[in-house]
Design a protein around this motif. Structure first.
Motif, PDB file in Angstrom:
ATOM      1  N   UNK A 198      46.791 -22.165  37.302  1.00  9.00           N
ATOM      2  CA  UNK A 198      45.604 -21.247  37.498  1.00  9.00           C
ATOM      3  C   UNK A 198      44.832 -21.243  39.031  1.00  9.00           C
ATOM      4  N   UNK A 199      44.861 -20.125  40.211  1.00 10.39           N
ATOM      5  CA  UNK A 199      43.947 -20.788  41.193  1.00 10.39           C
ATOM      6  C   UNK A 199      42.492 -20.474  40.704  1.00 10.39           C
ATOM      7  N   UNK A 200      41.528 -20.875  41.371  1.00 13.21           N
ATOM      8  CA  UNK A 200      40.714 -21.578  40.733  1.00 13.21           C
ATOM      9  C   UNK A 200      39.767 -20.085  41.780  1.00 13.21           C
ATOM     10  N   UNK A 201      38.476 -20.049  41.046  1.00 10.69           N
ATOM     11  CA  UNK A 201      38.442 -20.811  39.615  1.00 10.69           C
ATOM     12  C   UNK A 201      38.833 -20.327  38.319  1.00 10.69           C
ATOM     13  N   UNK A 202      39.015 -18.937  38.148  1.00 11.15           N
ATOM     14  CA  UNK A 202      38.692 -18.369  37.555  1.00 11.15           C
ATOM     15  C   UNK A 202      38.327 -16.935  36.650  1.00 11.15           C
ATOM     16  N   UNK A 203      37.133 -17.041  37.092  1.00 11.25           N
ATOM     17  CA  UNK A 203      36.837 -16.028  37.232  1.00 11.25           C
ATOM     18  C   UNK A 203      36.767 -14.990  38.003  1.00 11.25           C
ATOM     19  N   UNK A 204      37.437 -14.516  38.975  1.00 12.73           N
ATOM     20  CA  UNK A 204      37.696 -12.844  39.365  1.00 12.73           C
ATOM     21  C   UNK A 204      38.487 -12.584  38.614  1.00 12.73           C
ATOM     22  N   UNK A 205      37.281 -11.064  38.805  1.00 17.53           N
ATOM     23  CA  UNK A 205      38.488  -9.874  38.258  1.00 17.53           C
ATOM     24  C   UNK A 205      39.986  -9.634  38.202  1.00 17.53           C
ATOM     25  N   UNK A 206      40.844  -9.069  37.725  1.00 13.01           N
ATOM     26  CA  UNK A 206      41.848  -8.360  37.768  1.00 13.01           C
ATOM     27  C   UNK A 206      42.363  -7.173  37.141  1.00 13.01           C
ATOM     28  N   UNK A 207      42.640  -6.472  37.741  1.00 11.39           N
ATOM     29  CA  UNK A 207      43.412  -5.348  36.581  1.00 11.39           C
ATOM     30  C   UNK A 207      45.071  -5.645  36.191  1.00 11.39           C
ATOM     31  N   UNK A 208      45.178  -5.189  34.644  1.00 13.46           N
ATOM     32  CA  UNK A 208      46.688  -6.038  34.839  1.00 13.46           C
ATOM     33  C   UNK A 208      47.678  -4.499  34.172  1.00 13.46           C
ATOM     34  N   UNK A 209      48.300  -4.346  34.457  1.00 16.10           N
ATOM     35  CA  UNK A 209      49.567  -3.074  33.464  1.00 16.10           C
ATOM     36  C   UNK A 209      51.075  -3.895  34.104  1.00 16.10           C
ATOM     37  N   UNK A 210      51.478  -3.471  32.376  1.00 17.25           N
ATOM     38  CA  UNK A 210      53.235  -3.800  32.076  1.00 17.25           C
ATOM     39  C   UNK A 210      54.437  -2.593  33.463  1.00 17.25           C
ATOM     40  N   UNK A 211      54.964  -2.868  33.269  1.00 17.73           N
ATOM     41  CA  UNK A 211      55.918  -2.519  34.184  1.00 17.73           C
ATOM     42  C   UNK A 211      56.714  -1.484  33.722  1.00 17.73           C
ATOM     43  N   UNK A 212      56.932  -1.370  32.373  1.00 20.19           N
ATOM     44  CA  UNK A 212      57.672  -0.427  31.690  1.00 20.19           C
ATOM     45  C   UNK A 212      55.977   0.774  31.373  1.00 20.19           C
ATOM     46  N   UNK A 213      54.780   0.088  31.271  1.00 22.66           N
ATOM     47  CA  UNK A 213      53.366   1.312  31.111  1.00 22.66           C
ATOM     48  C   UNK A 213      53.151   2.382  32.940  1.00 22.66           C
ATOM     49  N   UNK A 214      53.758   1.270  33.876  1.00 25.98           N
ATOM     50  CA  UNK A 214      53.322   1.955  35.313  1.00 25.98           C
ATOM     51  C   UNK A 214      54.857   2.848  35.602  1.00 25.98           C
ATOM     52  N   UNK A 215      56.079   2.356  34.967  1.00 27.89           N
ATOM     53  CA  UNK A 215      56.787   3.120  35.071  1.00 27.89           C
ATOM     54  C   UNK A 215      56.497   5.317  33.785  1.00 27.89           C
TER      55      UNK A 215
END
Length: 343
Positions: A198-215
């Motif tokens: 895990x890249x430091x420091x773990x507090x950064x926010x990032x949204x995720x989406x599954x490849x099935x959902x985006x397709x």
């Protein structure tokens, strides 16, 4: 008659999931790609036409009898974008803008640009960005995506529906697998070594989406009412998949049926953005189906059963570097159309 969809970048991580989905829905597909990762990622099909071409060399002829374009082609991820900066601007920005113009000139009715939430870059704590929020692209990859958006959306009019989707960071299994994506890489580390890097420091926010959902969204946009989507930008993801990376690693560790630790590496990642996804949920009545835990278990199961293996092609930057190295070696050695055997 079935509609014909032209897909650029069709042999890539997202394309190799999207194309079979389109074929299963009855579309004819023109799949355009350099196929750096091979043509074997797309199974043969009666309604599939493979076209090996560089997106920077498209002509209006490629768009004959095409009803819609999904312009996936891109030099993907930030490390690749920084190493191949000129190519990234050529492909991710200029080639896609040209693709949209050519499509419009050829009478194509609909064009979909898969962009990225990475153009939000860094946002202050507590800020949740939506499609009208100021952007702040920090990398070549993000800047090229933003420039493509700016050139393409003004093409929208009564005869040409142009729509942009800003995808969250994609995860999940694909025939052209990538382990250089956050959830995929975390799952691989957990399976290989019982440890999530895990890249430091773990507090950064990032949204995720599954490849099935985006397709699924891309398929939905092919049939959505023009008035609802024309000239519009949609963030693609879900609030459930807005993660701080430390929290994300913990969720994956808890989901997997093995003991997993978390280790830290690198300098702090300054990209941090939390995204609002209400617009797509309300406008298109769409909701993401997958969670990070679902995606991690999907990948873990395929690793355990041998349905998925890590190889040199599953790290995008590494494969680009390998191709570049061998291109130079072959050019230096080749004579008369061959190396050991010559023409």
């Amino acid at each position: 008659m079935a509609k014909t969809v032209l897909v650029t970048g069709a042999g890539g991580y997202i394309g190799s999931v999207l194309v079979p989905k389109l074929l299963n829905k009855g579309y004819h597909v023109k799949a355009i790609d350099r196929f750096f990762f091979g043509t074997d990622k797309l199974s043969s099909h009666g309604n599939l036409t493979l076209i090996k071409e560089d997106c920077r060399r498209l002509t209006e002829e490629h768009f004959e009898d095409v009803d819609a374009v999904i312009d996936l082609v891109a030099i993907s991820n930030d490390p690749s974008g920084e190493l191949f900066q000129e190519a990234t601007y050529q492909i991710n920005h200029l080639a896609r803008a040209n693709c949209a113009r050519l499509a419009k000139q050829a009478g194509v009715r609909r064009y979909i640009l898969p962009s990225s939430c990475s153009i939000y870059g860094f946002q202050d704590n507590g800020v949740i960005v939506d499609e009208l929020s100021p952007t702040n692209p920090l990398t070549t990859y993000a800047k090229a995506n933003e420039q493509a958006e700016r050139d393409i959306l003004p093409l929208a009019d009564a005869t040409f529906t142009a729509v942009v989707i800003r995808q969250a960071t994609v995860y999940g299994y694909s025939p052209r697998m990538r382990f250089d994506l956050a959830i995929n890489g975390m799952t691989l580390g957990a399976w290989e070594k019982g440890d999530i890097p895990l890249m430091r420091d773990g507090t950064q926010w990032r949204p995720m989406v599954h490849v099935q959902d985006t397709t699924d969204v891309m398929c939905l946009l092919l049939e959505a009412e023009e008035t609802a989507i024309n000239g519009q930008i949609f963030n693609v993801g879900s609030d459930r998949n807005n993660y701080q990376l430390g929290q994300l690693a913990e969720e994956i560790a808890e989901a997997l049926p093995i003991d997993v630790t978390i280790s830290w590496y690198g300098d702090p990642d300054h990209r941090s953005y939390r995204v609002n996804f209400e617009k797509i949920e309300k406008t298109l009545n769409w909701k993401a189906k997958w969670t990070a835990a679902d995606g991690a278990l999907e990948i873990y199961d395929k690793l355990v059963t041998g349905g998925l293996v890590k190889n040199e092609q599953t790290i995008t930057l590494g494969w680009y570097q390998e191709l570049s190295k061998w291109h130079k070696i072959i050019k230096e050695c080749e004579m008369y159309g061959g190396i050991i055997s010559v023409g």
